[in-house]
Design a protein around this motif. Structure first.
Motif: not given
Length: 293
Positions: A211, A220, A222, A243, A254
């Motif tokens: 991501s 964060t 993913s 994640t 995560g």
């Protein structure tokens, strides 16, 4: 001929009572077998030791393969040198080849150094979720354990260059809210009471669908991670949705989840009268904290 026994009880009633007694005895025998063979749930070794054993086995295999590859490479190299000498390769061509090799090596040199984060078992948890009818009541079953181990190599400047080592879960220590179910898991379903099936192992093969192109503290990212999941001696290729958050320079956290069918791993639910309509699909989840150093 009389239709009653000497005690005056009809024979058919005696037969029915006998069948009920036999059925009850068989059911009791099955339950007793599951209870005894389910064991105590105590692990035979820690996840750290299990990981070390797995890594040592993989290193030995890699060394054997590497030796074979070196032998082949030496042979190929010798043949290439002989051919080059025989053909009297032009010096300018050799210089061009050297330049191309140098450029390729420079292109392959990583721009950042990956950091290894090791999963902290005490702050992590692996779990499975499914549904069943327990004594006629639809019930959500959750089994979990903190006996989880593994490591993640994170490239902060280029997350797609990150990698994940083998993740291992001690299936013998999985616990639900029912002690008999726990013993059934260890005895009949996961067979984790047996040492060869004690651990669930996930070996990642490919990471993708990122991501973000980089990650900073507090952010964060993913991604998907596919690999080989081994449960009760059966291995299947699965893909987790994962994640990872960079909590600090020394900590990440995560999770990862995947939906799968227990039948794909040859898992069989024992025939117990109080349990029915167990769902085919199971959700396997991992929540983790990992630290560097």
């Amino acid at each position: 001929m009389s239709n009653t026994s000497r005690s005056g009880v009809p024979y058919y009633l005696v037969l029915i009572l006998l069948l009920i007694a036999l059925a009850g005895g068989a059911a009791a025998g099955i339950l007793g077998y599951i209870w005894i063979t389910g064991g105590s749930g105590e692990p035979s070794l820690s996840v750290e030791d299990a990981l070390a054993t797995l890594e040592a086995s993989e290193d030995n295999m890699a060394e054997a393969v590497g030796t074979a590859m070196v032998d082949v490479a030496n042979t190929v190299f010798a043949e290439a040198v002989a051919a080059a000498v025989a053909e009297a390769v032009d010096v300018s061509v050799s210089a061009a080849v050297d330049s191309s090799v140098a450029a390729a090596v420079e292109a392959l040199t990583p721009v950042s150094e990956p950091v290894e984060f090791k999963i902290v078992a005490a702050e992590s948890r692996a779990s499975f979720t499914l549904k069943e009818d327990l004594r006629g009541v639809r019930t959500t079953v959750i089994g979990s354990t903190s006996e989880v181990g593994g490591s993640i190599m994170v490239d902060l400047a280029n997350p797609s260059a990150s990698s994940i080592g083998a993740i291992i879960i001690n299936a013998r220590t999985l616990e639900t809210d029912n002690s008999f179910r726990n013993r059934a898991l260890r005895s009949q379903i996961l067979k984790s009471a047996q040492d060869e099936f004690e651990f669930i192992v996930f070996e990642p093969r490919e990471l993708g669908n990122w991501s973000a192109e980089s990650v900073a503290i507090g952010e964060t990212v993913s991604f998907d991670v596919s690999g080989d999941l081994t449960v009760a001696g059966v291995t299947q290729r699965v893909s987790f949705a994962a994640t990872v958050a960079l909590d600090s320079e020394t900590q990440i956290s995560g999770g990862a989840t995947v939906n799968l069918l227990h039948g794909d791993f040859g898992l069989v639910i024992p025939d117990v009268r109080s349990v029915a309509n167990v769902t085919d699909d199971v959700t396997l989840s991992l929540e983790f904290v990992a630290r560097a150093g």
